[in-house]
Structure formats: C-alpha cells, structure tokens
Design a protein around this motif. Structure first.
Motif, PDB file in Angstrom:
ATOM      1  N   GLN A  41       0.800  -1.171  -0.032  1.00  0.00           N
ATOM      2  CA  GLN A  41      -0.181  -0.089  -0.020  1.00  0.00           C
ATOM      3  C   GLN A  41       0.804   1.265  -0.027  1.00  0.00           C
ATOM      4  O   GLN A  41       0.443   2.184  -0.321  1.00  0.00           O
ATOM      5  CB  GLN A  41      -0.812  -0.111   1.180  1.00  0.00           C
ATOM      6  CG  GLN A  41      -1.972  -1.205   1.234  1.00  0.00           C
ATOM      7  CD  GLN A  41      -2.772  -1.245   2.421  1.00  0.00           C
ATOM      8  OE1 GLN A  41      -2.684  -1.644   3.325  1.00  0.00           O
ATOM      9  NE2 GLN A  41      -4.113  -0.797   2.243  1.00  0.00           N
ATOM     10  N   LYS A  42       2.253   1.087   0.249  1.00  0.00           N
ATOM     11  CA  LYS A  42       2.881   2.229   0.259  1.00  0.00           C
ATOM     12  C   LYS A  42       4.172   2.205  -0.982  1.00  0.00           C
ATOM     13  O   LYS A  42       4.527   3.203  -1.475  1.00  0.00           O
ATOM     14  CB  LYS A  42       3.735   2.364   1.508  1.00  0.00           C
ATOM     15  CG  LYS A  42       4.628   3.567   1.831  1.00  0.00           C
ATOM     16  CD  LYS A  42       5.223   3.716   3.117  1.00  0.00           C
ATOM     17  CE  LYS A  42       6.020   5.021   3.261  1.00  0.00           C
ATOM     18  NZ  LYS A  42       6.386   5.066   5.010  1.00  0.00           N
ATOM     19  N   TYR A  43       4.494   0.981  -1.364  1.00  0.00           N
ATOM     20  CA  TYR A  43       5.486   0.851  -2.315  1.00  0.00           C
ATOM     21  C   TYR A  43       5.104  -0.088  -3.307  1.00  0.00           C
ATOM     22  O   TYR A  43       4.455  -1.042  -3.014  1.00  0.00           O
ATOM     23  CB  TYR A  43       6.594   0.169  -1.588  1.00  0.00           C
ATOM     24  CG  TYR A  43       7.599   0.864  -0.324  1.00  0.00           C
ATOM     25  CD1 TYR A  43       8.129   2.373  -0.646  1.00  0.00           C
ATOM     26  CD2 TYR A  43       7.340   0.565   0.887  1.00  0.00           C
ATOM     27  CE1 TYR A  43       8.486   3.011   0.453  1.00  0.00           C
ATOM     28  CE2 TYR A  43       7.774   1.396   1.747  1.00  0.00           C
ATOM     29  CZ  TYR A  43       8.441   2.685   1.534  1.00  0.00           C
ATOM     30  OH  TYR A  43       8.901   3.442   2.499  1.00  0.00           O
ATOM     31  N   ALA A  44       5.691   0.123  -4.529  1.00  0.00           N
ATOM     32  CA  ALA A  44       5.618  -0.799  -5.589  1.00  0.00           C
ATOM     33  C   ALA A  44       6.625  -1.964  -5.241  1.00  0.00           C
ATOM     34  O   ALA A  44       7.817  -1.140  -4.869  1.00  0.00           O
ATOM     35  CB  ALA A  44       5.642  -0.177  -6.935  1.00  0.00           C
ATOM     36  N   ILE A  45       6.332  -2.889  -5.599  1.00  0.00           N
ATOM     37  CA  ILE A  45       7.379  -4.224  -5.206  1.00  0.00           C
ATOM     38  C   ILE A  45       7.663  -5.104  -6.233  1.00  0.00           C
ATOM     39  O   ILE A  45       6.620  -5.415  -7.229  1.00  0.00           O
ATOM     40  CB  ILE A  45       6.615  -5.021  -4.147  1.00  0.00           C
ATOM     41  CG1 ILE A  45       6.535  -4.009  -2.580  1.00  0.00           C
ATOM     42  CG2 ILE A  45       7.633  -6.299  -3.914  1.00  0.00           C
ATOM     43  CD1 ILE A  45       5.782  -4.499  -1.778  1.00  0.00           C
TER      44      ILE A  45
ATOM     45  N   ALA B 174       1.976  -1.031 -11.576  1.00  0.00           N
ATOM     46  CA  ALA B 174       0.662  -1.798 -12.068  1.00  0.00           C
ATOM     47  C   ALA B 174       0.155  -2.705 -11.489  1.00  0.00           C
ATOM     48  O   ALA B 174      -0.958  -2.671 -11.049  1.00  0.00           O
ATOM     49  CB  ALA B 174       0.984  -2.155 -13.576  1.00  0.00           C
ATOM     50  N   LEU B 175       1.166  -3.551 -10.613  1.00  0.00           N
ATOM     51  CA  LEU B 175       0.792  -4.666  -9.808  1.00  0.00           C
ATOM     52  C   LEU B 175       0.382  -4.082  -8.525  1.00  0.00           C
ATOM     53  O   LEU B 175      -0.453  -4.523  -7.761  1.00  0.00           O
ATOM     54  CB  LEU B 175       1.952  -5.509  -9.736  1.00  0.00           C
ATOM     55  CG  LEU B 175       1.786  -6.812  -8.601  1.00  0.00           C
ATOM     56  CD1 LEU B 175       0.459  -7.437  -9.308  1.00  0.00           C
ATOM     57  CD2 LEU B 175       2.840  -7.664  -8.647  1.00  0.00           C
ATOM     58  N   LYS B 176       1.022  -3.189  -8.113  1.00  0.00           N
ATOM     59  CA  LYS B 176       0.602  -2.508  -6.827  1.00  0.00           C
ATOM     60  C   LYS B 176      -0.720  -1.894  -6.876  1.00  0.00           C
ATOM     61  O   LYS B 176      -1.617  -2.231  -5.801  1.00  0.00           O
ATOM     62  CB  LYS B 176       1.700  -1.314  -6.667  1.00  0.00           C
ATOM     63  CG  LYS B 176       1.452  -0.562  -5.177  1.00  0.00           C
ATOM     64  CD  LYS B 176       2.030   0.752  -5.170  1.00  0.00           C
ATOM     65  CE  LYS B 176       1.507   1.858  -4.307  1.00  0.00           C
ATOM     66  NZ  LYS B 176       2.311   3.136  -4.163  1.00  0.00           N
TER      67      LYS B 176
ATOM     68  N   GLN C  83      -3.360  -4.587  -6.864  1.00  0.00           N
ATOM     69  CA  GLN C  83      -3.522  -5.228  -5.378  1.00  0.00           C
ATOM     70  C   GLN C  83      -4.385  -4.142  -4.328  1.00  0.00           C
ATOM     71  O   GLN C  83      -5.042  -4.717  -3.803  1.00  0.00           O
ATOM     72  CB  GLN C  83      -2.165  -5.582  -5.043  1.00  0.00           C
ATOM     73  CG  GLN C  83      -1.626  -6.759  -5.728  1.00  0.00           C
ATOM     74  CD  GLN C  83      -0.072  -7.207  -5.448  1.00  0.00           C
ATOM     75  OE1 GLN C  83       0.757  -6.188  -5.224  1.00  0.00           O
ATOM     76  NE2 GLN C  83       0.256  -8.489  -4.944  1.00  0.00           N
ATOM     77  N   LYS C  84      -4.093  -3.008  -4.698  1.00  0.00           N
ATOM     78  CA  LYS C  84      -4.478  -2.023  -3.866  1.00  0.00           C
ATOM     79  C   LYS C  84      -6.100  -1.930  -4.190  1.00  0.00           C
ATOM     80  O   LYS C  84      -6.876  -1.787  -3.180  1.00  0.00           O
ATOM     81  CB  LYS C  84      -3.957  -0.467  -4.080  1.00  0.00           C
ATOM     82  CG  LYS C  84      -2.419  -0.544  -3.126  1.00  0.00           C
ATOM     83  CD  LYS C  84      -1.822   0.731  -3.382  1.00  0.00           C
ATOM     84  CE  LYS C  84      -2.926   2.037  -2.975  1.00  0.00           C
ATOM     85  NZ  LYS C  84      -2.137   3.290  -2.943  1.00  0.00           N
ATOM     86  N   ALA C  85      -6.455  -2.344  -5.466  1.00  0.00           N
ATOM     87  CA  ALA C  85      -7.848  -2.044  -5.944  1.00  0.00           C
ATOM     88  C   ALA C  85      -8.636  -3.108  -5.272  1.00  0.00           C
ATOM     89  O   ALA C  85      -9.593  -2.612  -4.881  1.00  0.00           O
ATOM     90  CB  ALA C  85      -7.570  -2.024  -7.397  1.00  0.00           C
ATOM     91  N   LEU C  86      -7.779  -4.365  -5.359  1.00  0.00           N
ATOM     92  CA  LEU C  86      -8.631  -5.205  -4.461  1.00  0.00           C
ATOM     93  C   LEU C  86      -8.902  -5.000  -3.125  1.00  0.00           C
ATOM     94  O   LEU C  86      -9.967  -5.302  -2.542  1.00  0.00           O
ATOM     95  CB  LEU C  86      -7.938  -6.715  -4.517  1.00  0.00           C
ATOM     96  CG  LEU C  86      -8.102  -7.489  -5.905  1.00  0.00           C
ATOM     97  CD1 LEU C  86      -7.387  -8.879  -5.807  1.00  0.00           C
ATOM     98  CD2 LEU C  86      -9.600  -7.832  -6.133  1.00  0.00           C
ATOM     99  N   ILE C  87      -7.853  -4.525  -2.387  1.00  0.00           N
ATOM    100  CA  ILE C  87      -7.854  -4.318  -0.825  1.00  0.00           C
ATOM    101  C   ILE C  87      -8.893  -3.124  -0.674  1.00  0.00           C
ATOM    102  O   ILE C  87      -9.863  -3.134   0.266  1.00  0.00           O
ATOM    103  CB  ILE C  87      -6.650  -3.738  -0.478  1.00  0.00           C
ATOM    104  CG1 ILE C  87      -5.378  -4.941  -0.587  1.00  0.00           C
ATOM    105  CG2 ILE C  87      -6.860  -3.324   0.931  1.00  0.00           C
ATOM    106  CD1 ILE C  87      -4.035  -4.441  -0.435  1.00  0.00           C
ATOM    107  N   ASN C  88      -8.935  -2.135  -1.476  1.00  0.00           N
ATOM    108  CA  ASN C  88      -9.815  -1.047  -1.400  1.00  0.00           C
ATOM    109  C   ASN C  88     -11.342  -1.329  -1.643  1.00  0.00           C
ATOM    110  O   ASN C  88     -12.264  -0.828  -0.955  1.00  0.00           O
ATOM    111  CB  ASN C  88      -9.509   0.230  -2.104  1.00  0.00           C
ATOM    112  CG  ASN C  88      -8.003   0.733  -1.835  1.00  0.00           C
ATOM    113  OD1 ASN C  88      -7.694   0.610  -0.497  1.00  0.00           O
ATOM    114  ND2 ASN C  88      -7.228   1.478  -2.512  1.00  0.00           N
ATOM    115  N   GLN C  89     -11.559  -2.231  -2.436  1.00  0.00           N
ATOM    116  CA  GLN C  89     -12.727  -2.591  -2.800  1.00  0.00           C
ATOM    117  C   GLN C  89     -13.387  -3.332  -1.863  1.00  0.00           C
ATOM    118  O   GLN C  89     -14.609  -3.338  -1.584  1.00  0.00           O
ATOM    119  CB  GLN C  89     -12.578  -3.421  -4.212  1.00  0.00           C
ATOM    120  CG  GLN C  89     -13.991  -4.120  -4.737  1.00  0.00           C
ATOM    121  CD  GLN C  89     -13.536  -5.206  -6.037  1.00  0.00           C
ATOM    122  OE1 GLN C  89     -13.009  -4.725  -6.905  1.00  0.00           O
ATOM    123  NE2 GLN C  89     -14.206  -6.384  -5.815  1.00  0.00           N
ATOM    124  N   ASN C  90     -12.790  -4.093  -1.142  1.00  0.00           N
ATOM    125  CA  ASN C  90     -13.180  -5.079  -0.085  1.00  0.00           C
ATOM    126  C   ASN C  90     -12.334  -5.072   1.279  1.00  0.00           C
ATOM    127  O   ASN C  90     -11.196  -5.696   0.990  1.00  0.00           O
ATOM    128  CB  ASN C  90     -13.450  -6.595  -0.457  1.00  0.00           C
ATOM    129  CG  ASN C  90     -14.393  -7.352   0.691  1.00  0.00           C
ATOM    130  OD1 ASN C  90     -14.218  -6.865   1.866  1.00  0.00           O
ATOM    131  ND2 ASN C  90     -14.477  -8.441   0.216  1.00  0.00           N
TER     132      ASN C  90
END
Length: 906
Positions: free
Chosen positions: A681-685, A876-878, A881-888
């Motif tokens: 949520q803070k860094y692209a990895i 793009a991956l970050k 992943q954040k979109a899934l976290i924020n969505q639910n």
C-alpha cells in the motif's frame, strides 16, 4: 538433511571430475590399450627402429604408472612419424597420447589428439576405428559435462537430446554398418552414461539394457560387467531423484505422490543393488581387479546410504564389502587409480543421523575408518602418486591430508599439507578442480587462525579459479545430474563463507567510508555470482543464461528505487539496502558514490526460517477470521524493513526491488505489515534474480499483443486431479480485448504442440497462461497443466520460448496464473526466476500459491489496464493489489499477496 551418501558422492566427484575410470567408466579404453601392444607388434616392421623403440618405451612407462614420461616418449615418436608422413602409425600414437592426457585430466589436449587420430583413420578409410574413437571422444566430452556434444558424436543430436537419430557418420551408425559389435556395445554404453549424466534416467536404462543384450549375445564379458555397473549407477541416480521428489511432494502436501515416489525409490535401490552384485560376480570370475574395485566402491556408496539401510539389514554386507575393498587395494599395482581409490576409502563417513552440516568440504564428520587408518591410507596415496610422478593425484591426496589435520585443529600441519597440495595441483597441469579446493581450504584455515587478510585473499583465489577464463564452475554444475542436489555442498558454501568475511569486515568500518561500501559491494557480487550458479544448477544444462546488462541494478539511475538484497548465512541473515545518495543528488559532495549501501543483521537464521515458514502457512489460510498472519507479517516487517524505514522516507522511495536469497524467495513481501498498512500500500514491489540478470527498461504496452492460453476444464495429469477453472474464460477474454491482434487457445487447443506452432508463426511480446501450475524442488516437478490431460514442464516452456520467439528483442512479459509452490521450498521459485533468465523473458508475473480464479481475473485484468495507462509493471501490480484491498476491506491477503513480479519492474 544432506545424507552421508550424498557427501561421499560429492567428494568423489570433485576428486575425479576430470579423471576416473571408476565413476565415469571408459567403455573402450581398457580394451583399446590392452590390444595396443599386440597391434603394435603387427606394424612395427613398417616403421623406423628409433620410433618403434620410443613407442615401446612409452608403453612400458605407461604400464609402470609414469604417464608423463610415456607422453614424452610418444610425442617424440609422433614427430618422427609426421616427418616421414607415416599417418597410420601417427594415428595410433595420437590415440595413446589422448588416453594418457585423459589419465592426467588434461582434457583439452586429449580432445585434440582424439580429433587428429579420427582424421587420420578417416583419411585411410579405417571406419571401424573412426567409430570407436568417436565413442572415446564422446566420453571425454561427457566428463566435461558437455553431454549434448557427446550424444551428437554417438548417435546424432536431436533438438531435445532425448532420442537417438542414428545419424550417418555417428559412432553407433558406423558400428552397426560394419557389424562391429564391440564398438556398438561401447557406443550404446557411453550413450547410456551420457543420458544418465543429463538426468534422462529411463532413457539411460533403456539404452544400457540394449547394450547389455548385445554384449550377452556376443559373449563380450568385459562389456557385460560394465553394463551391469552402469545400470546400477543409473538406477541409483534415479532413486536419488525420486528421493528428491518425495521431499518436493511433501512440501506440496501431495500425499499420493509422496507414497508413489517412496515406492519407486525403494524399487530403484533394489535394482541398483542387484546390478552391482551382478557386476561384482562377473569381475571376480574374470579376475578383473580394477573393475572389481570400481564395483566395490559403488556398493559401499549404496550400503552406507541411510535409505538403503532401511530396506534390509545391510550392516554385515557393508562391512564385508569395505574389507574386500581394503584387501583389494593392496593387490592393485601402483597407479593413479590406486591413489584415488585409497582417497575414497579414507574419506568414507560414518552415518550419524543427529549430525547436520552445510558443507562437506568444511565438515569434520566421523569416518568409517578410524583416524589413524584414514591417515595411513592418505599417506600411502601420497607415496604412490609421488612414485609414479602423478602430480594431479598427489595434489588430492595431500589436500585430503590437510583436511584431516584441519579437523584435528592442527592448523600449522593442515596449512603445510594444503600448500603442498596447491603446489602439486598447479604443476604444469592447470588442475583447477583441485586448486579451488585447496585455496578454499587455505582460506578456512587462515580464518581459524584469525588471519583475516590471508583468508580473504585465499577465498578470492578459489573463486577466481572457479570462474576465471577456463574455469570449472559450469562443469561442476552440470556434469552429472544427480549432483545438482549436492549444490549446497560443492559450490554454495565457498561463496557464502567469502561473503561473510566481507560483511564482517564492513561491520568494523565507518558506514560513511568508501571502504565500507566496497566491502558490501564485494559481498553482493559474490552472492550474485552464486545466484546465477543456483539457476544453472537447478536447470542442470549447458544453456548460457542471458545477462541482460553489465550494469548492476543497484547502480542504475533510479532516484525513487531502493534495492533490498538478502544474504543467508548459517547463523544469521544479512540485509543490504542500496539507496540513492542524497548528498550526491544535492551536489553537497560531488565525488560521492551515486548509491549508498547499508547493512543490517537478522540474528538466528534457523528461527528466522521458522518464522518465514509460519508466515507462509498462516497467510494461505484464506478464511481465517482471526488474521493470525498479522503477527508474523509485522514481525517480518520489523526485521527486514523497519531498520531502513527512515532512510526510505528520506529518499522518497516509491519502488522496492528485492533480490532474495534462499527461503526468502517464497515470501510474499507485499503482505508485510507495519502496524498500519501493508507494504504494497506504500511501495511498488518487484523481485529480480540477481544484480546483473535484469535489464530495467520501460515499455509502451499500448501497441503490444498477446498469446493467451487457458484451461477451463477439470483434468487428471499423472494420476493427480485438477479442478476446472471456471473464470479462466473471462480472464482470457478480457485480457485479449485490451490488446488488439491477440490470439487465444483453450483446452484441447492448449497443448505443448499448439504453443510451439503459435510461437513458430508469430512473435508475441506477451504470453498469458491461465492454468494450474506447480513449481517444485526439481524441474521435473515444475510444470503447467495443458489440455488433453497433459502437462508442459517448466524446462520445456522456457526452451520453446527461447527457440521459437527469437528476434532482436526478448519477450516482454510472461504471465502465469493459478500456480503454486511448496511451503518452505526455497528451490521452487528458481523455476519461476529461471523463466526470465534462461528464456530471456524481461518480466514474469506468477503466483506463489493458488488463488480463487475469480480474484485472479480481477487482479490480472486490472494489472493489464494499468500497464496500458503507462504505469511501470511494479506500479501496475501495486495498484491492482490495492484496488482489491480498497474494494473489499475484509479481503484476505491470501487472495492478492501471492502475485509476484520477477525481472524488469519498469
């Protein structure tokens, strides 16, 4: 735990990697040289008396063990024949010179003489001899780990080296054409050995059984014993592979496969025992003492292997075989063979289940013989080697004496013998397979004496010997497939011990000093070299891995990127972070280094490993309402990231690239937690296999297209059931819509052959494969499920991509969804990393464990949308992943964390 058998095999291989009629049995040499004297008598009248005398003199010197003098005599005779254009006699002498140079381990010279002799025989139309010498030449290549070249000489090379083409002009074709049954058996035997060294055990067994059949039909008793012995080795190697597959299956939780592999390994061990006993019976009947010793040594390895001891009460048989070998040693005439056999017997270890060690070369385990017996054997080996003037075998005997005293902690004597071994190994012979061992040994002894500078210099020489021009590391990694699993014993400890020395020296220096940076750089370079070796060892072939850029990724001009490198040592783990130098950026110190590196230690590697494994187990519990993983996620954040958190903030880092070591490769770093939020949520990895194995380069995805392959049906592969992936069709359809001009293959169209055909017809910058996949400890257990209840191994996949996707630019992106690796399997992710390196793919996106395909579809489609909006791959991956976290907000990280980006993150 590494078995004593494995360590014995490693030691033996290192002693004889470029010399041995014991392990790499020469199918023709013993027959060739035995008949040489008789054949020489037939033609002696047609040659000059002086040359004839020199040849005969060389024969006597060779038989007396004075190989160097034999070479000198034969080379003088060869010059005489060349001056008189006597090509027939010159060919025979070249043949003997090749054998002599092989005995000394000087294989480049041997190969040249084989080739010259073959050319002589071919020009005089002696085709039977051409075929026989092609077999000899092939065996020489096999000893060097170049089994592809060996197979080509023996029967013609196919694309996969799996099937014999019986090409015109090959050793096997010539022998069959001219009804040379002896040559045919020898070619088949050598071919079987080459297949075994490549890990093609079933093919090796099939070939060797055919060789045995012809030998029996033609009453070729010498070849029968050789065939029995080779079959024993093939089944033993296959048993070792099945043991590894047992471990891999356990890590994946595949109980059915585990039991299947246990049964197969047990069967293979019994077959190996039967064939070795057959060989021993024949050699005793024919009174072939040297072949008896070869078989006795193989039986010792078998009997002292702990898994074999569980099959039956073999203690009495093992002791009888050992005593027979000791008695047989006394009867052997002095020769380099006798030296190496004495070393092998001195080095046999007592199996102690409670003892574990990371390195055979540094360990001091109880020997089967007592200390005084072992020392007596080694001293005898030294005297024999000196008496026959064989500096090479003398080097090994002296080196092992040095190790004996090292274990006694008598470091002065240990160093004295080690220096003598180094001198003997360097005497005209360029014996790098011994030199690196003794430099390494000297380094350990210096370290034990607290002589840091001398220790570091010795380690540097050892690594330079392995890697330098004409070095032997590649041969060690690929020469014999069943030695791949001993990698941690043969190569890895040397690099890790050296890295430790450099890291410890860095600790004693001021962090701001240039010397501190150089010591960390040196440690990172050593481990980077080791990572490349690990990949080559995992795949076990002679493919040249793509080094994308000579620049190190931690030296690239990326102001917003930090590189985290881990180095796992036996007792602790180092984390080295490379950061942009703010003073350089602000021109406060214009001559300062562009990147700054900092070191932090994680104490107790064993506990750290347990914590990593626990994290993997907890985070994969998809529906655990207690969020038990959080404790481990926060602990790992505190250990790995927090020591550098302030540095990351000050440098305004946006992307973290991990170059992971060992068990850290299987950690979903995105799910580490600082108490407030996940790391992603803070860094692209991203992760990359090594400092030089990635070329960070941005790519515009708007004009690219893909080949998408998907499996939507339930299938059964090798008795293992895989459920239908209901959302794969949607995943593939949505992904291909984003990239016009793409093509998709489902189910029955999705086969290995279908993939090959598509790659032949078009160059696809993106390949998306949505199917079940497994990555295991060994490449055989790393595969993707395809249509028609089939699979494609990871080695097949990388081979197809490399062969058919050609072009000046590597493939940009490979996406593998629905994959999984075994918990705690630190070798499994080498298969993933190997795709980017071996096939030349810039980036790969894959999952560490299976994720519900509905979540997979959402994440992957969002990832592609982000790419098309000009985000970097890591970003793009970050955001996906954040979109899934924020969505639910209640979504478990098990659904998004396992997706890792490997390679080019831009």
């Amino acid at each position: 735990m590494p078995s004593r058998y494995r360590k014995f095999r490693v030691r033996r291989f290192l002693v004889v990697i470029f010399f041995s009629s014991l392990t790499f049995f020469l199918w023709l040499n013993h027959v060739t040289f035995t008949t040489f004297q008789a054949r020489w008598g037939e033609i002696a009248t047609a040659q000059s008396p002086n040359a004839s005398l020199l040849v005969q003199q060389g024969i006597e010197q060779y038989r007396a063990g004075d190989i160097q003098q034999a070479i000198a005599s034969w080379q003088t005779a060869l010059s005489a024949y060349q001056n008189t254009n006597n090509h027939n006699n010159a060919a025979i002498v070249r043949e003997k010179l090749a054998i002599a140079y092989q005995q000394l381990g000087q294989f480049e010279e041997a190969i040249n003489y084989w080739k010259e002799a073959i050319a002589n025989y071919r020009s005089s139309a002696e085709f039977v001899k051409v075929g026989q010498l092609l077999t000899e030449l092939a065996q020489t290549y096999s000893r060097l780990g170049q089994n592809k070249e060996a197979i080509a000489l023996l029967c013609g090379a196919s694309e996969t080296d799996e099937y014999c083409l019986n090409s015109v002009g090959s050793a096997l074709q010539i022998a069959q054409k001219f009804s040379d049954r002896q040559g045919e058996v020898a070619a088949l035997g050598s071919l079987g050995e080459a297949y075994r060294f490549k890990g093609k055990y079933d093919l090796a067994i099939q070939t060797l059984e055919y060789s045995l059949k012809i030998a029996q039909e033609n009453n070729l008793s010498v070849y029968r014993s050789s065939a029995f012995n080779s079959l024993g080795n093939a089944y033993f190697s296959k048993a070792q592979l099945n043991e590894q597959r047992v471990d891999s299956a356990k890590l994946r939780g595949a109980d059915t496969k585990t039991n299947e592999f246990i049964k197969e390994a047990t069967y293979d061990y019994k077959k190996a025992l039967g064939y070795f006993n057959n060989s021993l019976e024949l050699t005793r009947f024919s009174n072939d003492l040297l072949s008896q010793m070869r078989t006795l040594l193989n039986l010792i390895q078998l009997y002292y292997h702990p898994k074999v001891l569980n099959l039956a009460d073999n203690n009495n048989q093992a002791e009888q075989v050992l005593q027979s070998a000791l008695a047989g040693l006394e009867k052997l005439p002095n020769s380099s063979n006798k030296v190496y056999i004495a070393i092998d017997l001195a080095e046999i270890e007592q199996f102690v289940p409670s003892i574990n060690s990371t390195s055979f070369q540094a360990q001091c385990l109880p020997r089967k013989l007592n200390d005084s017996q072992a020392e007596e054997l080694l001293q005898k080996a030294v005297l024999i080697a000196q008496s026959i003037k064989d500096s090479r075998s003398e080097s090994f005997a002296l080196g092992k004496l040095g190790h004996l005293y090292e274990c006694r902690k008598d470091y002065n004597k240990a160093l004295d013998f080690t220096k003598q071994a180094r001198l003997a190994g360097d005497q005209k012979l360029r014996a790098k397979d011994s030199l690196y061992l003794w430099e390494w040994q000297a380094g350990r002894i210096f370290k034990a004496q607290a002589k840091e500078s001398e220790a570091i210099a010795a380690y540097e020489r050892a690594i330079a010997t392995l890697e330098g021009n004409g070095g032997i590391r590649d041969n060690l990694l690929i020469a014999e497939r069943d030695l791949q699993f001993r990698f941690r014993d043969t190569i890895s400890p040397l690099y890790r011990e050296f890295a430790r020395l450099k890291l410890e020296r860095a600790e004693s220096l001021p962090i701001a000093s240039l010397e501190y940076q150089k010591e960390l750089d040196s440690a990172l370079d050593a481990i980077d070299s080791l990572k490349l070796a690990e990949l080559q060892n995992y795949f076990g072939n002679d493919c040249v891995f793509a080094v994308f850029d000579q620049k190190r990724v931690d030296d690239l001009e990326r102001e917003d990127t930090a590189i985290f490198s881990s180095i796992i040592l036996e007792d602790r783990t180092a984390i080295v972070v490379s950061l942009p130098n703010q003073e350089k950026k602000q021109k406060v110190k214009p001559n300062a280094e562009r990147r700054l590196k900092k070191l932090a230690w994680i104490k107790d590697s064993k506990e750290f490993r347990k914590e990593i494994k626990n994290f993997r187990l907890e985070i994969q519990k998809f529906y655990d309402p207690t969020d038990a993983f959080l404790t481990s996620a926060q602990n790992l954040y505190n250990r790995i990231i927090r020591p550098f958190a302030d540095d990351l903030d000050q440098a305004k880092i946006k992307t973290i690239v991990f170059i992971q070591d060992g068990f850290l490769r299987s950690v979903p770093m995105a799910a580490l937690h600082d108490g407030q939020e996940f790391l992603v949520q803070k860094y692209a990895i991203a992760t990359t296999p090594g400092l030089h194995l990635t070329f960070p380069k941005p790519q515009n995805f708007q004009d690219l297209w893909m080949l998408a392959l998907g499996l939507t049906e339930a299938v059964t592969v090798d008795g293992e059931k895989f459920k239908a992936l209901e959302n794969v069709a949607d995943e593939v359809n949505q992904a291909t819509k984003l990239f016009p001009g793409s093509k998709k293959l489902f189910n029955k169209q999705f086969t290995d052959e279908g993939l090959k055909q598509e790659l032949k017809q078009a160059n696809y910058p993106i390949i998306h494969i949505a199917t079940h996949g497994q990555f295991g400890t060994i490449p055989e257990d790393s595969f993707l499920v395809t249509g028609n209840n089939k699979k494609i191994t990871i080695t097949q996949l990388e081979s197809d991509i490399r062969r058919f996707s050609g072009g000046s630019e590597p493939m940009e992106l490979l996406v593998l969804t629905a994959c999984q690796t075994g918990v705690g399997d630190d070798r499994a992710t080498l298969g993933m990393a190997g795709i980017t390196v071996q096939a030349g793919v810039r980036s790969a996106l894959a999952s560490l464990w299976y994720v519900d395909d509905d979540f997979t579809k959402e994440l992957v489609v969002k990832f592609y949308e982000n790419l098309r909006s000009q985000m970097s791959k890591a970003e793009a991956l970050k955001e996906a992943q954040k979109a899934l976290i924020n969505q639910n907000k209640k979504i478990h990280p098990a659904q998004w964390a396992p997706f890792i980006l490997i390679g080019n993150w831009l």
